[in-house]
Motif scaffolding. Structure first.
Motif, mmCIF file in Angstrom:
data_model
loop_
_atom_site.group_PDB
_atom_site.id
_atom_site.type_symbol
_atom_site.label_atom_id
_atom_site.label_comp_id
_atom_site.label_asym_id
_atom_site.label_seq_id
_atom_site.Cartn_x
_atom_site.Cartn_y
_atom_site.Cartn_z
ATOM 1 N N VAL A 220 -28.537 -13.173 38.568
ATOM 2 C CA VAL A 220 -27.690 -12.297 37.764
ATOM 3 C C VAL A 220 -28.170 -10.879 38.032
ATOM 4 N N PHE A 221 -27.292 -10.052 38.626
ATOM 5 C CA PHE A 221 -27.688 -8.709 39.023
ATOM 6 C C PHE A 221 -27.041 -7.646 38.138
ATOM 7 N N GLN A 222 -27.627 -6.463 38.164
ATOM 8 C CA GLN A 222 -27.112 -5.329 37.395
ATOM 9 C C GLN A 222 -25.683 -4.971 37.812
ATOM 10 N N GLN A 223 -25.385 -5.086 39.108
ATOM 11 C CA GLN A 223 -24.085 -4.659 39.624
ATOM 12 C C GLN A 223 -23.016 -5.747 39.583
ATOM 13 N N PHE A 224 -23.310 -6.898 39.015
ATOM 14 C CA PHE A 224 -22.393 -8.046 38.881
ATOM 15 C C PHE A 224 -22.169 -8.748 40.228
ATOM 16 N N ASN A 225 -21.914 -7.963 41.308
ATOM 17 C CA ASN A 225 -21.702 -8.528 42.650
ATOM 18 C C ASN A 225 -20.560 -9.537 42.691
ATOM 19 N N LEU A 226 -19.463 -9.195 42.044
ATOM 20 C CA LEU A 226 -18.270 -10.034 42.098
ATOM 21 C C LEU A 226 -17.338 -9.520 43.194
ATOM 22 N N THR B 194 -11.270 -9.232 44.957
ATOM 23 C CA THR B 194 -9.980 -9.860 45.271
ATOM 24 C C THR B 194 -9.898 -11.306 44.786
ATOM 25 N N LEU B 195 -11.006 -11.844 44.259
ATOM 26 C CA LEU B 195 -11.034 -13.239 43.828
ATOM 27 C C LEU B 195 -10.971 -13.338 42.307
ATOM 28 N N SER B 196 -10.359 -14.399 41.830
ATOM 29 C CA SER B 196 -10.325 -14.663 40.391
ATOM 30 C C SER B 196 -11.721 -15.033 39.901
ATOM 31 N N ARG C 11 -10.112 -16.977 30.694
ATOM 32 C CA ARG C 11 -10.072 -15.879 31.665
ATOM 33 C C ARG C 11 -10.323 -16.363 33.091
ATOM 34 N N VAL C 12 -10.180 -17.640 33.358
ATOM 35 C CA VAL C 12 -10.581 -18.190 34.654
ATOM 36 C C VAL C 12 -9.782 -17.620 35.815
ATOM 37 N N PRO D 89 -11.864 -9.445 38.582
ATOM 38 C CA PRO D 89 -12.846 -8.568 37.928
ATOM 39 C C PRO D 89 -12.241 -7.312 37.307
ATOM 40 N N SER D 90 -11.244 -6.707 37.964
ATOM 41 C CA SER D 90 -10.640 -5.481 37.443
ATOM 42 C C SER D 90 -9.903 -5.707 36.130
#
Length: 245
Positions: A105-111, A114-116, A151-152, A156-157
């Motif tokens: 689990v990182f500070q920047q989320f790293n998601l 373009t993906l759900s 929310r699946v 991310p946006s």
């Protein structure tokens, strides 16, 4: 070297180490000079513990995190993760350990934008070769566990910062790892979302998860059941989890 755990008596003898560092050092060459980022670190974290690693920038905290996460290897010493000695593993074997035994689990989320949510969560299972139907089921279950069952299919946006970090935590959980390694998980969140994420980590710890929280924030670190401080490449144990050389 003998390593004492926070527990005592029979419970201590029967405790199962997830993290076991024995005289671990890390040295970087910078031109003609050498930087000793870690100096003879010995540390034990047992299954189900919640431990905060505290230290300012330049203390060696990030180097320790990279070694714990198998993102880097020690110059000397021994590191066992969930019973696996990582010292002699190949790059491919280290990648497999990172993917299956550690949830990051990182500070920047790293998601991936373009993906759900569920497709972001399934990514470790893709790399592990799990079939599509099982990947989707496990990803949705993980999102349900962090309160995002509704929310699946959101990208991310379409999610708040706190919700994005919950997706990242679901991704960390989806492989059922031995260790959750959280690096400044509230660093990009407002106070309310930070409390939300820390509450979720508390719940995961209460369910038996082993969590290592990397932070410079003493208030965040206070959520853990014990803490260690890194200063000048040396780990200082802040409670009864002493290491005797």
């Amino acid at each position: 070297m003998s390593v004492e755990t926070p527990a005592a008596g029979t419970a201590a003898a029967e405790a199962e180490a997830v993290v076991l560092l024995d005289e671990v050092s890390k040295t970087y060459a910078t031109g003609a000079a050498e930087v000793h980022a870690l100096r003879g670190v010995s540390l034990r974290i047992d299954r189900g513990e919640y431990v905060a690693v505290i230290g300012p920038s330049g203390s060696g905290k990030s180097t320790l995190m990279n070694i714990l996460g198998c993102l880097d290897v020690a110059t000397s010493g021994r590191y066992e993760l969930d019973g696996v000695d990582v010292e002699d593993l190949s790059e491919a074997e280290l990648a497999a350990v990172r993917n299956r035994r550690i949830g990051f689990v990182f500070q920047q989320f790293n998601l991936l934008p373009t993906l759900s949510a569920w497709r972001n969560v399934e990514l470790p299972l893709v790399y592990a070769g799990v079939g599509r139907a099982e990947r989707r089921e496990r990803a949705q279950q993980a999102l349900g566990r962090v309160g995002l069952a509704g929310r699946v299919d959101h990208r991310p946006s379409e999610l708040s910062g706190g919700q994005q970090q919950r997706v990242a935590i679901a991704r960390a959980l989806v492989t059922d790892p031995a260790l959750i390694l959280a690096d400044e998980p509230t660093g990009n969140l407002d106070s309310r979302s930070s409390e939300d994420v820390m509450g979720l980590l508390d719940e995961l710890h209460a369910s038996g998860r082993t969590i290592v929280l990397i932070t410079h924030d003493l208030e965040v670190a206070a959520a853990a059941e014990r803490s260690v401080t890194v200063r000048d490449g040396v780990v200082h144990l802040d409670d009864a989890a002493a290491v005797d050389a």
